[in-house]
Design a protein around this motif. Structure first.
Motif, PDB file in Angstrom:
ATOM      1  N   GLU A 153      50.063 -40.515  47.117  1.00  0.00           N
ATOM      2  CA  GLU A 153      51.066 -41.359  47.777  1.00  0.00           C
ATOM      3  C   GLU A 153      50.511 -42.146  48.957  1.00  0.00           C
ATOM      4  O   GLU A 153      51.134 -43.092  49.416  1.00  0.00           O
ATOM      5  N   ALA A 154      49.370 -41.757  49.470  1.00  0.00           N
ATOM      6  CA  ALA A 154      48.833 -42.485  50.618  1.00  0.00           C
ATOM      7  C   ALA A 154      47.370 -42.858  50.426  1.00  0.00           C
ATOM      8  O   ALA A 154      46.831 -43.648  51.182  1.00  0.00           O
ATOM      9  N   GLY A 155      46.746 -42.298  49.410  1.00  0.00           N
ATOM     10  CA  GLY A 155      45.308 -42.516  49.249  1.00  0.00           C
ATOM     11  C   GLY A 155      44.955 -43.617  48.279  1.00  0.00           C
ATOM     12  O   GLY A 155      44.233 -44.552  48.601  1.00  0.00           O
ATOM     13  N   LEU A 156      45.505 -43.512  47.079  1.00  0.00           N
ATOM     14  CA  LEU A 156      45.089 -44.444  46.026  1.00  0.00           C
ATOM     15  C   LEU A 156      46.299 -45.178  45.444  1.00  0.00           C
ATOM     16  O   LEU A 156      47.397 -44.636  45.396  1.00  0.00           O
ATOM     17  N   LEU A 157      46.049 -46.401  45.002  1.00  0.00           N
ATOM     18  CA  LEU A 157      47.065 -47.141  44.250  1.00  0.00           C
ATOM     19  C   LEU A 157      46.887 -46.733  42.793  1.00  0.00           C
ATOM     20  O   LEU A 157      45.966 -47.197  42.119  1.00  0.00           O
ATOM     21  N   LEU A 158      47.746 -45.859  42.313  1.00  0.00           N
ATOM     22  CA  LEU A 158      47.513 -45.237  41.011  1.00  0.00           C
ATOM     23  C   LEU A 158      47.560 -46.239  39.867  1.00  0.00           C
ATOM     24  O   LEU A 158      46.930 -46.041  38.841  1.00  0.00           O
ATOM     25  N   GLU A 159      48.309 -47.336  40.037  1.00  0.00           N
ATOM     26  CA  GLU A 159      48.407 -48.263  38.913  1.00  0.00           C
ATOM     27  C   GLU A 159      47.422 -49.423  39.019  1.00  0.00           C
ATOM     28  O   GLU A 159      47.483 -50.362  38.242  1.00  0.00           O
ATOM     29  N   LYS A 160      46.530 -49.349  40.019  1.00  0.00           N
ATOM     30  CA  LYS A 160      45.528 -50.400  40.155  1.00  0.00           C
ATOM     31  C   LYS A 160      44.163 -49.871  39.720  1.00  0.00           C
ATOM     32  O   LYS A 160      43.943 -48.674  39.623  1.00  0.00           O
ATOM     33  N   GLY A 161      43.259 -50.801  39.495  1.00  0.00           N
ATOM     34  CA  GLY A 161      41.937 -50.447  38.998  1.00  0.00           C
ATOM     35  C   GLY A 161      41.072 -49.758  40.046  1.00  0.00           C
ATOM     36  O   GLY A 161      41.439 -49.654  41.216  1.00  0.00           O
ATOM     37  N   LEU A 162      39.923 -49.281  39.598  1.00  0.00           N
ATOM     38  CA  LEU A 162      39.026 -48.556  40.487  1.00  0.00           C
ATOM     39  C   LEU A 162      38.470 -49.468  41.569  1.00  0.00           C
ATOM     40  O   LEU A 162      38.380 -49.101  42.733  1.00  0.00           O
ATOM     41  N   ARG A 163      38.125 -50.690  41.164  1.00  0.00           N
ATOM     42  CA  ARG A 163      37.521 -51.633  42.106  1.00  0.00           C
ATOM     43  C   ARG A 163      38.502 -51.975  43.225  1.00  0.00           C
ATOM     44  O   ARG A 163      38.159 -51.917  44.401  1.00  0.00           O
ATOM     45  N   GLU A 164      39.733 -52.294  42.848  1.00  0.00           N
ATOM     46  CA  GLU A 164      40.733 -52.659  43.852  1.00  0.00           C
ATOM     47  C   GLU A 164      40.956 -51.513  44.824  1.00  0.00           C
ATOM     48  O   GLU A 164      41.142 -51.730  46.013  1.00  0.00           O
ATOM     49  N   ASN A 165      40.940 -50.289  44.311  1.00  0.00           N
ATOM     50  CA  ASN A 165      41.142 -49.136  45.168  1.00  0.00           C
ATOM     51  C   ASN A 165      39.967 -48.929  46.117  1.00  0.00           C
ATOM     52  O   ASN A 165      40.152 -48.672  47.301  1.00  0.00           O
ATOM     53  N   LEU A 166      38.798 -49.066  45.566  1.00  0.00           N
ATOM     54  CA  LEU A 166      37.599 -48.790  46.353  1.00  0.00           C
ATOM     55  C   LEU A 166      37.532 -49.687  47.585  1.00  0.00           C
ATOM     56  O   LEU A 166      37.234 -49.240  48.682  1.00  0.00           O
ATOM     57  N   THR A 167      37.820 -50.967  47.397  1.00  0.00           N
ATOM     58  CA  THR A 167      37.562 -51.935  48.465  1.00  0.00           C
ATOM     59  C   THR A 167      38.782 -52.234  49.323  1.00  0.00           C
ATOM     60  O   THR A 167      38.693 -53.015  50.252  1.00  0.00           O
ATOM     61  N   LEU A 168      39.912 -51.602  49.014  1.00  0.00           N
ATOM     62  CA  LEU A 168      41.170 -51.992  49.664  1.00  0.00           C
ATOM     63  C   LEU A 168      41.103 -51.943  51.192  1.00  0.00           C
ATOM     64  O   LEU A 168      41.614 -52.830  51.871  1.00  0.00           O
TER      65      LEU A 168
END
Lengths: 323, 494
Positions: B335-350
């Motif tokens: 709920e606060a760490g990762l955007l579960l419905e987004k890709g790995l790249r988008e999450n990594l660099t957010l």
């Protein structure tokens, strides 16, 4: 993956099908005059819908845009009429009117955005309120009637709607530029990425050092700016504004966003989809007017079916993803 | 006699077979532990038993007879209740409304009084002081778990399937949970207990089934398999020392905090963190550990003096913390760490997008960063384009760690580094954390898992009710000492 692509391309397939249907039903459908007409009429809703795509993608909503456009048109007309004696019947006056519309749009967008992000009121409530306020203000300014631009100014201003490069009129050009810039912004800019992140999960965005309130506010500012721009191009069309200007534009804009595949709950924005959605809605209207298969009065019903259908398709895509 | 069993069950999703000829029997009055690494097939087994999935081949036996549940609710009607890791509670309804959800008492007009009374009785049986009229949203996570258990109890449960019930509980609450399990066992309920905590499996289970890659690799009765044996069976290879060796103190101070206060949550905490040190923070849930961390990095309003490398700094928001070289990895991955419905790249660099451009993000550089992160943190993804939510828990945690490390912080606060992830990945994460310290960074580890705090840290601070209750280091770092401090028991052994 193949199925998913089909869903993404759904709106485009529908658009192509509509174009073919239109061409089959009436030979004048593909005439330059008709195409210009359809595109130019799509431009107002289209520009607003592009802004709306950002607002919705960030998890927001704006119901006030139709009233806002009417209010801005009224303000711009009053401003131009007011400065006419001192500035004269020239482009200076018109530029002042344009400036008033754009600046007014930014201010209106800021008011919406600030109430939502700073006072922390639900977007639906805030913009339902401002929708009523703007609508009422323009009716009051027009004293229940119509605000009209002075005749001379109207003649001078007219080419901004009707003129252009060949059959491609200025509204079409403006719409195209807004669409392309919007698409690039959504897909490739940091702002676009932040907007999607916030709509997807604003807590994750906050924990990723994104200034959630500021980005949300920016989406409303952007939308206000685009409503202002749409007004600038709309005023020369009729040269007037009244309490019934821009009625239901907000719903058409939201519908276009949804048809284009942007999720109403936010998180995924498709600006190109919105453009396709706007075109679909205008084409249905146009085809019904050209062909006498179905009464044009059923336009709203058909658009309604399309909206519901688009959402059903979206949901099927989601469940397909989940497997 | 066996209540519920799987006989020779296989299950495939499309071309992927996730269960291979599984046999599993649940006996009344017995706690049956199901253990295995993430992806071993535990949840598929639970879903099959709970009536949410049908086996591809093989059969489900109810009271010895082959049976097919049409749906989860039908299984529930037959007395088979699943308590999921993600709770099934309506946040805006009261506790009693949730307990009786779907089978409310009374006719057209609900009998609120009776439902409230029965709920109160159930909760009392659980030694819980929750008021039946409280809304679920106002309850802490452990209390919500209690409500889930009460709900299960209210349904004349014959089979109770629990998915990591203790993951969200603190030491004390875990004790109550065990009591409840003992009570249910005595009442003749068959319990299937899934857990990553091998100590509790050893403590609770009458029978253990070890799963690896969708196959049952070991079945054992109580006492036949110790924790080491379980871990070995799960991983399929010998585990050497589970925790990496401790570091040697450098003596340099990286972070100094004086009088950190988060209004209502944390009261005047002082701490120092050395360069190359792993500092553990222990304490009960609600003792202010997470609030301390969030106050420190600017996610909550806080006051106090913060010095990084001797320089006083002001942290008003996460941006300031990043600038000062601080980073925080949240306990709430989903709920606060990762955007579960987004890709790995988008999450990594957010959190570090400004490094990749503004008007036009440099996707190539982002891809390169993902390549590096995948390698450095051993993130195992089926494809580069998958969404983060489809990764296993362990790989999500590695991705989150990679995201947190992308700004190259010198001081890293990691809140619950291994919540809900499998043994193999846990060990990897411990090694990552120690490596960060060995590189000269400083790490604060907040954890509810006692063995983890002790195994990982050079020194442990214990919090109680928003204050520092004490510090333990070296040989004094024992579970007992920490618990004493955390609970405020006087007469400390050390």
């Amino acid at each position: 993956m193949k199925r998913l692509d089909l869903h993404t391309l759904g709106p485009i397939v529908a658009l192509v099908a509509l174009v073919i249907l239109g061409a089959l039903l009436n030979s004048s459908f593909l005439a330059p005059g008709n195409i210009t007409n359809v595109l130019a009429r799509s431009a107002f809703i289209g520009m607003i819908a592009v802004g709306m795509t950002f607002v919705i993608t960030a998890g927001g909503l704006d119901l006030s845009v139709g009233s806002m456009a009417a209010f801005l048109a009224g303000l711009a007309i009053i401003a131009m009429n007011a400065v006419l004696p001192s500035v004269g019947e020239n482009w200076g006056t018109i530029l002042i009117g344009m400036g008033v519309a754009i600046l007014g749009g930014l201010i209106a967008g800021y008011v919406n955005g600030a109430l939502i992000t700073k006072a922390k009121i639900e977007p639906f409530i805030v913009t339902l309120g401002t929708m009523g306020i703007f609508r009422s203000l323009v009716t009051w300014l027009a004293d229940g009637g119509t605000l009209s631009l002075e005749y001379g100014l109207r003649t001078l201003y007219r080419p901004v709607y009707y003129g252009g490069i060949g059959w491609i009129t200025w509204p079409i050009i403006a719409f195209a530029v807004v669409a392309i810039v919007g698409e690039l912004m959504m897909r490739h800019s940091r702002f676009g990425r932040h907007v999607e992140a916030i709509g997807s999960n604003d807590r994750v965005a906050k924990y990723s050092a994104i200034d959630v309130g500021r980005v949300k506010l920016m989406t409303y500012l952007l939308l206000g700016l685009l409503v202002g721009l749409a007004t600038v191009l709309y005023v020369p069309r009729l040269g007037s504004a009244s309490g019934s200007t821009g009625v239901l534009w907000e719903l058409e804009a939201i519908a276009a966003v949804i048809i284009g595949g942007t999720a109403l709950k936010g998180g995924t924005g498709r600006v190109w989809g919105t453009v396709v959605g706007v075109l679909i809605l205008s084409l249905i209207d146009n085809i019904l007017n050209l062909a006498d298969l179905v009464s044009p009065y059923l336009n709203g019903a058909i658009q309604g079916v399309i909206i519901v259908l688009a959402v059903v398709l979206q949901r099927e895509k989601r469940t397909a993803d989940e497997r | 006699m066996t209540v519920l069993a799987l006989r020779d069950v296989s299950k495939s999703f499309g071309p992927i077979q996730v269960l291979h000829n599984v046999d599993l029997a649940l006996e009344p009055g017995e706690v049956h532990a199901l253990i295995g690494e993430n992806g071993a097939g535990k949840s598929t087994i639970m879903k099959t038993l709970g009536g949410f999935l049908d086996p591809t081949s093989g059969e489900l036996l109810l009271d010895g007879k082959p049976h097919r549940f049409v749906s989860g609710p039908e299984a529930e009607a037959a007395g088979i209740v699943v308590i999921h890791q993600e709770f099934n509670l309506a946040a805006d309804l009261s506790v009693s409304a949730n307990v009786f959800l779907g089978r409310e008492l009374g006719g057209f007009r609900l009998d609120h009084a009776a439902m409230r009374k029965q709920t109160a009785a159930l909760l009392q049986r659980l030694h819980s002081h929750i008021d039946p009229d409280t809304l679920i949203r106002d309850l802490s996570v452990p209390d919500r778990q209690m409500v889930e258990i009460a709900k299960a109890l209210s349904r004349n449960t014959r089979v109770l399937i629990m998915d990591e019930p203790s993951a969200v509980l603190t030491h004390r609450e875990v004790g109550t949970l065990y009591e409840q399990i003992d009570r249910l066992r005595a009442e003749g309920v068959a319990i299937l207990y899934c857990s990553h905590r091998l100590d509790e499996v050893a403590h609770l289970a009458d029978r253990i089934t070890v799963l690896r890659d969708g196959r049952v690799v070991r079945q054992a009765m109580r006492g036949e398999l110790n924790e080491d044996g379980m871990a070995t069976a799960m991983v399929g290879r010998e585990l050497e020392d589970f925790y990496p060796p401790k570091g040697t103190p450098t003596g340099q101070v990286a972070l100094e905090v004086k009088g950190l206060t988060v209004p209502g949550r944390v009261h005047g905490v002082d701490l120092t963190l050395g360069r190359g040190e792993v500092l553990g923070i222990a304490g009960l849930v609600g003792s202010g550990r997470t609030e301390l961390a969030e106050g420190l990095v600017g996610l909550r309003n806080s006051t106090g003096e913060i010095r990084v490398n001797g320089q006083p700094i002001q942290i008003r928001g996460l941006r300031d913390a990043f600038a000062a070289g601080l980073a925080y990895l949240t306990e709430d991955r989903k709920e606060a760490g990762l955007l579960l419905e987004k890709g790995l790249r988008e999450n990594l660099t957010l959190a570090t997008l400004e490094r990749f451009g503004n008007l036009r993000l440099d996707t190539k550089a982002e891809e390169a960063a993902l390549d590096r992160a995948t390698q450095d943190f051993d993130i195992r993804a089926k494809s580069r384009d998958m969404v983060a939510g489809k990764l296993s828990g362990g790989n999500q945690q590695k991705l989150l760690l990679a995201k947190t490390m992308l700004p190259d912080p010198k001081i890293i606060i990691i809140d619950e580094p291994t919540r809900g992830i499998d043994v193999g990945t846990k060990r990897q994460i411990y090694a990552f954390i120690r490596k960060l310290a060995d590189e000269g960074r400083s790490v604060i580890v907040i954890s509810s898992e006692m063995t983890e705090v002790i195994g990982l840290s050079d020194r442990v601070l214990v919090m109680r009710e928003g204050r520092l209750a004490g510090e333990v280091a070296g040989p004094a770092m024992t579970e007992e000492n920490i618990v004493r401090l955390a609970m405020g028991v006087s007469g400390e052994a050390a």
